[in-house]
Design a protein around this motif. Structure first.
Motif, PDB file in Angstrom:
ATOM      1  N   UNK A 332      16.718  39.451  58.475  1.00 16.58           N
ATOM      2  CA  UNK A 332      16.296  39.314  57.081  1.00 16.58           C
ATOM      3  C   UNK A 332      17.419  38.729  56.226  1.00 16.58           C
ATOM      4  N   UNK A 333      18.619  39.131  56.523  1.00 19.74           N
ATOM      5  CA  UNK A 333      19.760  38.611  55.772  1.00 19.74           C
ATOM      6  C   UNK A 333      19.936  37.112  56.024  1.00 19.74           C
ATOM      7  N   UNK A 334      19.723  36.688  57.278  1.00 16.82           N
ATOM      8  CA  UNK A 334      19.829  35.265  57.592  1.00 16.82           C
ATOM      9  C   UNK A 334      18.733  34.463  56.906  1.00 16.82           C
ATOM     10  N   UNK A 335      17.527  35.019  56.834  1.00 19.78           N
ATOM     11  CA  UNK A 335      16.430  34.327  56.157  1.00 19.78           C
ATOM     12  C   UNK A 335      16.698  34.225  54.661  1.00 19.78           C
ATOM     13  N   UNK A 336      17.254  35.249  54.073  1.00 17.24           N
ATOM     14  CA  UNK A 336      17.588  35.197  52.653  1.00 17.24           C
ATOM     15  C   UNK A 336      18.592  34.093  52.364  1.00 17.24           C
ATOM     16  N   UNK A 623       5.763  46.039  69.637  1.00 18.21           N
ATOM     17  CA  UNK A 623       4.634  45.824  68.732  1.00 18.21           C
ATOM     18  C   UNK A 623       4.504  46.959  67.714  1.00 18.21           C
ATOM     19  N   UNK A 624       4.838  48.174  68.133  1.00 15.86           N
ATOM     20  CA  UNK A 624       4.698  49.323  67.234  1.00 15.86           C
ATOM     21  C   UNK A 624       5.886  49.439  66.285  1.00 15.86           C
ATOM     22  N   UNK A 625       7.083  49.344  66.834  1.00 18.42           N
ATOM     23  CA  UNK A 625       8.289  49.568  66.038  1.00 18.42           C
ATOM     24  C   UNK A 625       8.788  48.278  65.387  1.00 18.42           C
ATOM     25  N   UNK A 626       8.647  47.160  66.102  1.00 17.84           N
ATOM     26  CA  UNK A 626       9.188  45.900  65.613  1.00 17.84           C
ATOM     27  C   UNK A 626       8.443  45.364  64.406  1.00 17.84           C
ATOM     28  N   UNK A 627       9.154  44.618  63.601  1.00 12.83           N
ATOM     29  CA  UNK A 627       8.583  43.978  62.423  1.00 12.83           C
ATOM     30  C   UNK A 627       9.054  42.532  62.370  1.00 12.83           C
ATOM     31  N   UNK A 628       8.181  41.675  61.831  1.00 12.46           N
ATOM     32  CA  UNK A 628       8.595  40.301  61.599  1.00 12.46           C
ATOM     33  C   UNK A 628       9.438  40.249  60.324  1.00 12.46           C
ATOM     34  N   UNK A 629      10.550  39.540  60.362  1.00 15.35           N
ATOM     35  CA  UNK A 629      11.295  39.370  59.108  1.00 15.35           C
ATOM     36  C   UNK A 629      10.518  38.501  58.129  1.00 15.35           C
ATOM     37  N   UNK A 630      11.018  38.396  56.913  1.00 15.04           N
ATOM     38  CA  UNK A 630      10.315  37.601  55.915  1.00 15.04           C
ATOM     39  C   UNK A 630      10.070  36.192  56.430  1.00 15.04           C
ATOM     40  N   UNK A 631       9.037  35.597  55.902  1.00 13.06           N
ATOM     41  CA  UNK A 631       8.649  34.264  56.353  1.00 13.06           C
ATOM     42  C   UNK A 631       9.798  33.289  56.160  1.00 13.06           C
ATOM     43  N   UNK A 632       9.988  32.414  57.140  1.00  9.87           N
ATOM     44  CA  UNK A 632      11.101  31.487  57.111  1.00  9.87           C
ATOM     45  C   UNK A 632      10.925  30.448  56.012  1.00  9.87           C
TER      46      UNK A 632
END
Length: 648
Positions: A332-336, A623-632
């Motif tokens: 998420x930090x890299x996407x920001x 699939x349960x624990x993982x989350x997609x980071x914010x959209x690129x």
């Protein structure tokens, strides 16, 4: 005078005849092991036996042996419970044929060299020093454990134990293989070959998923050496993943969790010589196991649950784009930041200023690396196949039997030599480097293998010491009846993983543990009547694989590991950040591999079923624990135009 001399001569001859007739016709000999452990069974060889029954007396115990004139016999299963005992061999008339006093040392002392080596490696993180002290301690025990024995042990540490390890022809085959393949890697890393492979993969990148997946695929393609893998992939893909807003921590994780696992399970890598050499040494004292070391390694590959599942989980995270824990925060930090590197740590700043290893101003061609690697694989595998057919003779044979009987040591030598020659010829034919430069870079590649070869030599020497001290016999006597065969792979995996975590050296762990584990696993299965059976052989192969898999697992979790350091350095990622983000993934995969790989095989579950269930567990967890980071960001969707050489 003549008559007197003749009379005395006759009397002397008669006297000699009577004396010789009263002595046994032959003097038998007793051959006991140099080191005898209290309470541990040993064998005694009787030679030059007279014809007829003879009796062996060991203190108050007697053993009957039927001799044949001049023959030898083997008395098995003798034990000494005290520090000394008298041994006497008598014939049917009660005459003593041979006698000797046997001394025994406490059995736990045989484990001391290996144990001290492990403890010192844990404490000081210096594997070579730990192995040397283990060798020195073993020699001191064998020489009597007094002050004079210490000087003798010091001299024997190199002059006897290391020299014996180096003088073995199979050992030297492994050493030359490692040196030659290291030289080949040194050439193709600098003539643009490996960089060409990287550029071909990078042409298809259009987004974050492709950037991460391409990094993973490049790591698979550069399978022949984990060091080369980490350095080449990191330096090549860093600029690409930065533009695609992939965090440096994720790049380091992909590299680190691909480099060692793929090198550990591929058929032709710089790891193979090391692993086959250790397996061969461990098998040398097992007379009933006639399978080749290379065949054991190949058969153990499916049981390397952690490396296989680690590669599987890397692919899942890159393809699905899901993360959890500290890695999700880093993404998420890299996407920001939108792919912009605004704040660099000290390590990242140093890496940004470094130069790539490829020689500047030369054409980048993938074939310069692909062709030597294909030659290496083709000639090595072809040589094993050909020598296996020759050994089996005419008739129909299975591929497994052919490879099992093949001469893997000679074949690896042929393949590595041919790959070096092809790399040199291709470099000179294209005038990429002068011959002096090519030779220089070949030697640079050779020098990179000196540390692992030194570790290997010391490990072989310690294995010889352990064999002389009958360490495996003590482990069998102590654990053979209490350790369940079903728990063997799991226990070995955990011990290897813990040791590798603390020492940061997967090769050092393999060198210390393999000579101990293989004889122990064989003896435990033998005591349970499982050797050579459909139930026992998977456990045996899984025990071998557990040393390798556990070493890789501990290596991934350790901030001291060389591949961890290289992956962080080549990726431009802070070391603490890399370890902190990778550790949850490594622990998750290690736990799944332990339960559904090592433990499942021990209880009779097929390896493929355990791996399949383990992969599903990892997928479900992600699939349960993982989350997609914010959209690129939209800017990260454009294609990347790479220059001829990516900058570090």
């Amino acid at each position: 005078m003549t008559t007197i001399l003749s009379s005395w001569t006759m009397r002397l001859a008669l006297l000699l005849t009577l004396c010789l007739g009263a002595l046994p016709s032959q003097a038998a000999t007793l051959s006991a092991p140099e080191t005898i452990l209290q309470g541990v069974a040993f064998d005694l060889t009787l030679e030059e036996l007279p014809e007829g029954p003879v009796t062996l007396r060991l203190d108050d115990r007697t053993f009957e042996v039927v001799g044949d004139d001049g023959a030898s016999a083997l008395v098995e299963g003798l034990t000494l419970n005290d520090s000394a005992a008298s041994l006497e061999l008598v014939d049917a008339t009660g005459s003593t044929l041979a006698s000797e006093t046997l001394t025994a040392i406490p059995a736990w002392l045989s484990l001391l060299p290996a144990l001290v080596a492990i403890v010192l490696a844990l404490a000081f993180r210096q594997v070579i020093l730990a192995l040397f002290v283990g060798i020195l301690l073993g020699g001191w025990i064998m020489h009597g454990m007094d002050f004079g024995a210490l000087s003798s042990a010091f001299g024997d540490s190199v002059n006897v134990h290391v020299l014996e390890a180096a003088s073995d022809s199979e050992h030297m085959s492994i050493v030359l293989f490692c040196l030659l393949i290291g030289g080949m890697v040194g050439i193709v890393s600098r003539n643009g070959g490996t960089q060409g492979i990287a550029q071909r993969i990078s042409r298809v990148i259009r987004g974050r998923r492709q950037a991460q997946t391409s990094t993973f695929l490049l790591g698979i393609a550069i399978f022949f050496d984990d060091y080369a893998n980490a350095l080449i992939v990191g330096n090549t893909m860093r600029a690409i993943t930065d533009k695609m807003a992939v965090s440096r921590a994720k790049l380091a994780y992909i590299i680190d969790s691909t480099a060692a696992p793929v090198s550990a399970i591929m058929l032709v890598t710089t790891w193979i010589g090391f692993q086959v050499g250790l397996i061969s040494e461990a098998m040398s004292n097992i007379s009933d196991w006639n399978e080749s070391a290379y065949s054991v390694f190949v058969n153990a590959i499916p049981y390397n649950a952690y490396p296989i599942l680690a590669l599987t989980f890397v692919f899942m995270t890159t393809w699905l784009g899901r993360d959890f824990g500290p890695m999700l925060t880093a993404e998420r930090r890299a996407l920001d930041a939108g792919g912009r590197r605004t704040t660099l740590s000290d390590r990242e700043a140093i890496v940004e200023e470094a130069e790539i290893n490829t020689k500047p101003n030369i054409p980048i061609r993938a074939m310069n690396a692909i062709v030597p690697m294909l030659v290496l694989a083709a000639i090595t595998l072809g040589g094993i196949y050909t020598t296996g057919l020759e050994a089996l003779g005419p008739g129909s044979h299975s591929l497994r039997d052919i490879f099992g009987e093949g001469d893997s040591f000679s074949s690896m030598m042929w393949g590595s030599l041919a790959s070096c020659v092809v790399a040199v010829i291709m470099t000179q034919a294209q005038r990429l480097m002068a011959m002096t430069e090519t030779s220089h870079y070949w030697f640079e590649g050779v020098k990179s293998m000196l540390l692992p070869i030194t570790i290997l030599m010391m490990a072989w020497a310690l294995a010889n010491v352990n064999a002389s001290l009958q360490t495996s016999d003590f482990l069998v006597a102590a654990l053979g009846e209490s350790l369940s065969p079903a728990w063997l792979p799991a226990v070995i995996f955990v011990l290897a993983g813990f040791t590798a975590f603390a020492t940061g050296s997967s090769w050092g762990v393999m060198g210390i543990m393999m000579p101990l584990v293989v004889p122990l696993a064989w003896a435990v299965l033998e005591q349970n009547g499982m050797n050579g059976t459909a139930e026992g052989m998977p456990i045996l192969y899984a025990s071998v694989a557990s040393v390798l898999a556990g070493a890789v697992w501990g290596d991934h979790c350790s901030p001291l590991a060389d591949t961890t350091l290289l992956s962080a350095m080549a990726s431009g990622c802070d070391l603490v950040e890399h370890v902190r983000t990778q550790l949850p993934y490594a622990l998750l995969v290690g736990a799944v591999a332990l339960i559904f790989g090592n433990l499942a095989v021990g209880y009779g579950i097929s390896w493929w079923l355990g791996l399949a269930v383990g992969a599903l567990i990892l997928l479900g967890t992600l699939l349960v624990v993982g989350r997609r980071p914010e959209r690129q960001p939209a800017t990260a969707q454009t294609a990347i135009d790479l220059p001829d050489q990516a900058s570090r």
